[in-house]
Design a protein around this motif. Sequence first.
Motif, mmCIF file in Angstrom:
data_model
loop_
_atom_site.group_PDB
_atom_site.id
_atom_site.type_symbol
_atom_site.label_atom_id
_atom_site.label_comp_id
_atom_site.label_asym_id
_atom_site.label_seq_id
_atom_site.Cartn_x
_atom_site.Cartn_y
_atom_site.Cartn_z
ATOM 1 N N LEU A 10 0.828 -1.214 0.000
ATOM 2 C CA LEU A 10 0.000 0.000 0.000
ATOM 3 C C LEU A 10 0.858 1.257 0.000
ATOM 4 O O LEU A 10 0.522 2.252 -0.646
ATOM 5 N N ASP A 11 1.970 1.201 0.735
ATOM 6 C CA ASP A 11 2.862 2.362 0.813
ATOM 7 C C ASP A 11 3.494 2.659 -0.548
ATOM 8 O O ASP A 11 3.652 3.824 -0.926
ATOM 9 N N ARG A 12 3.860 1.613 -1.273
ATOM 10 C CA ARG A 12 4.423 1.817 -2.619
ATOM 11 C C ARG A 12 3.422 2.507 -3.534
ATOM 12 O O ARG A 12 3.771 3.449 -4.261
ATOM 13 N N PHE A 13 2.168 2.058 -3.494
ATOM 14 C CA PHE A 13 1.138 2.674 -4.324
ATOM 15 C C PHE A 13 0.913 4.126 -3.911
ATOM 16 O O PHE A 13 0.790 5.015 -4.767
ATOM 17 N N HIS A 14 0.850 4.371 -2.608
ATOM 18 C CA HIS A 14 0.631 5.723 -2.071
ATOM 19 C C HIS A 14 1.729 6.677 -2.547
ATOM 20 O O HIS A 14 1.446 7.783 -3.044
ATOM 21 N N LEU A 15 2.974 6.250 -2.445
ATOM 22 C CA LEU A 15 4.102 7.107 -2.843
ATOM 23 C C LEU A 15 4.155 7.284 -4.354
ATOM 24 O O LEU A 15 4.531 8.357 -4.843
ATOM 25 N N ARG A 16 3.784 6.251 -5.101
ATOM 26 C CA ARG A 16 3.763 6.392 -6.565
ATOM 27 C C ARG A 16 2.744 7.439 -6.983
ATOM 28 O O ARG A 16 3.007 8.260 -7.878
ATOM 29 N N CYS A 17 1.574 7.434 -6.327
ATOM 30 C CA CYS A 17 0.555 8.453 -6.629
ATOM 31 C C CYS A 17 1.056 9.849 -6.291
ATOM 32 O O CYS A 17 0.869 10.793 -7.070
ATOM 33 N N LEU A 18 1.692 9.998 -5.122
ATOM 34 C CA LEU A 18 2.199 11.308 -4.713
ATOM 35 C C LEU A 18 3.277 11.809 -5.669
ATOM 36 O O LEU A 18 3.318 12.999 -5.995
ATOM 37 N N ARG A 19 4.144 10.920 -6.110
ATOM 38 C CA ARG A 19 5.201 11.333 -7.050
ATOM 39 C C ARG A 19 4.606 11.795 -8.383
ATOM 40 O O ARG A 19 5.112 12.752 -8.987
ATOM 41 N N LYS A 20 3.538 11.145 -8.817
ATOM 42 C CA LYS A 20 2.904 11.574 -10.074
ATOM 43 C C LYS A 20 2.225 12.928 -9.901
ATOM 44 O O LYS A 20 2.302 13.797 -10.775
ATOM 45 N N ILE A 21 1.565 13.121 -8.754
ATOM 46 C CA ILE A 21 0.890 14.395 -8.501
ATOM 47 C C ILE A 21 1.901 15.538 -8.409
ATOM 48 O O ILE A 21 1.690 16.626 -8.960
ATOM 49 N N LEU A 22 3.030 15.281 -7.719
ATOM 50 C CA LEU A 22 4.059 16.314 -7.534
ATOM 51 C C LEU A 22 5.031 16.399 -8.699
ATOM 52 O O LEU A 22 5.954 17.218 -8.668
ATOM 53 N N ASN A 23 4.851 15.528 -9.703
ATOM 54 C CA ASN A 23 5.723 15.500 -10.879
ATOM 55 C C ASN A 23 7.186 15.269 -10.488
ATOM 56 O O ASN A 23 8.092 15.964 -10.954
ATOM 57 N N ILE A 24 7.403 14.292 -9.629
ATOM 58 C CA ILE A 24 8.754 13.918 -9.202
ATOM 59 C C ILE A 24 9.115 12.617 -9.894
ATOM 60 O O ILE A 24 8.460 11.598 -9.701
ATOM 61 N N ARG A 25 10.141 12.659 -10.726
ATOM 62 C CA ARG A 25 10.590 11.463 -11.433
ATOM 63 C C ARG A 25 11.629 10.721 -10.597
ATOM 64 O O ARG A 25 12.246 11.296 -9.703
ATOM 65 N N TRP A 26 11.843 9.444 -10.919
ATOM 66 C CA TRP A 26 12.825 8.652 -10.173
ATOM 67 C C TRP A 26 14.227 9.209 -10.359
ATOM 68 O O TRP A 26 15.075 9.108 -9.465
ATOM 69 N N SER A 27 14.466 9.834 -11.522
ATOM 70 C CA SER A 27 15.795 10.391 -11.796
ATOM 71 C C SER A 27 16.092 11.643 -10.957
ATOM 72 O O SER A 27 17.244 12.073 -10.872
ATOM 73 N N ASP A 28 15.064 12.234 -10.334
ATOM 74 C CA ASP A 28 15.289 13.389 -9.466
ATOM 75 C C ASP A 28 15.925 13.004 -8.131
ATOM 76 O O ASP A 28 16.380 13.872 -7.384
ATOM 77 N N ARG A 29 15.908 11.706 -7.810
ATOM 78 C CA ARG A 29 16.550 11.168 -6.602
ATOM 79 C C ARG A 29 16.023 11.840 -5.328
ATOM 80 O O ARG A 29 16.789 12.344 -4.500
ATOM 81 N N VAL A 30 14.709 11.866 -5.217
ATOM 82 C CA VAL A 30 14.050 12.436 -4.033
ATOM 83 C C VAL A 30 13.611 11.295 -3.123
ATOM 84 O O VAL A 30 12.972 10.343 -3.579
ATOM 85 N N ARG A 31 13.936 11.395 -1.860
ATOM 86 C CA ARG A 31 13.595 10.339 -0.909
ATOM 87 C C ARG A 31 12.091 10.275 -0.672
ATOM 88 O O ARG A 31 11.380 11.266 -0.818
ATOM 89 N N ASN A 32 11.635 9.097 -0.243
ATOM 90 C CA ASN A 32 10.214 8.917 0.060
ATOM 91 C C ASN A 32 9.766 9.839 1.189
ATOM 92 O O ASN A 32 8.654 10.379 1.160
ATOM 93 N N THR A 33 10.619 10.011 2.209
ATOM 94 C CA THR A 33 10.267 10.893 3.324
ATOM 95 C C THR A 33 10.131 12.336 2.867
ATOM 96 O O THR A 33 9.258 13.068 3.346
ATOM 97 N N GLU A 34 10.965 12.740 1.910
ATOM 98 C CA GLU A 34 10.873 14.102 1.381
ATOM 99 C C GLU A 34 9.604 14.284 0.552
ATOM 100 O O GLU A 34 8.982 15.358 0.577
ATOM 101 N N VAL A 35 9.190 13.233 -0.165
ATOM 102 C CA VAL A 35 7.937 13.289 -0.927
ATOM 103 C C VAL A 35 6.763 13.505 0.024
ATOM 104 O O VAL A 35 5.873 14.324 -0.232
ATOM 105 N N LEU A 36 6.745 12.775 1.155
ATOM 106 C CA LEU A 36 5.675 12.926 2.140
ATOM 107 C C LEU A 36 5.668 14.328 2.740
ATOM 108 O O LEU A 36 4.611 14.905 2.986
ATOM 109 N N ARG A 37 6.861 14.877 2.982
ATOM 110 C CA ARG A 37 6.940 16.242 3.539
ATOM 111 C C ARG A 37 6.432 17.272 2.539
ATOM 112 O O ARG A 37 5.725 18.205 2.910
ATOM 113 N N ARG A 38 6.806 17.127 1.282
ATOM 114 C CA ARG A 38 6.350 18.075 0.265
ATOM 115 C C ARG A 38 4.839 18.016 0.088
ATOM 116 O O ARG A 38 4.188 19.048 -0.117
#
Length: 202
Positions: free
Chosen positions: A25-53
């Motif tokens: 569930l956490d993987r799906f949740h973070l994948r959705c957040l990364r798509k909403i925030l337009n954060i690609r895997w190549s940006d090298r942003v941590r999962n904790t930073e995605v949650l903070r943003r």
Amino acid sequence: MAVVLPNIMYAAETWTVYRRHIRMLDRFHLRCLRKILNIRWSDRVRNTEVLRRANVGGIEAYLMRRQLRWCGHVSRMSEQRVAKRIFYSELEEGKRKHGGQLLRYKDVLKRHMKRCGIEPSQWEKHAALRPEWRALVKTKVRDFEVHRRAELDLKRDELKARPPALTQYNYENGVLTCPQCARVFTNKIGYTSHMRAHERRV
């Protein structure tokens, strides 16, 4: 918050979840957040930073809050209610299966309480008063989420601080070859894992 989370957490109050379910569930949740925030895997942003943003918590925190609030709600019900009778009932007959036992709902609740710092033997006393129980659950789950993120950041920092592995590559006539068994490799990762296997056998 309005569509995705209510759908994936539908009836989560009654789930008996294993760690693998939370990770999925956490993987799906973070994948959705990364798509909403337009954060690609190549940006090298941590999962904790995605949650903070995004200013949201992890799935485990949502699950804890819902299940703890629900068990408090059930404990305040009258004794005649079916939900309370099932919640506190035990099977008269049954056998334990061979090997490890399946996780029970009360095991999940006990795990949540211990991770949040709530004493499992005292929770009914706290849950008897609805506003106090809701405030306690909210505070404890928030503290758990802060602590969890700090632990993940610390673990990631430790991994980043590790020195790179010093591997001596053995080339014979331009071909990567194992010095112990003369096996030939086409890439370095295969050679490295093969040498680790030799080290484990020693």
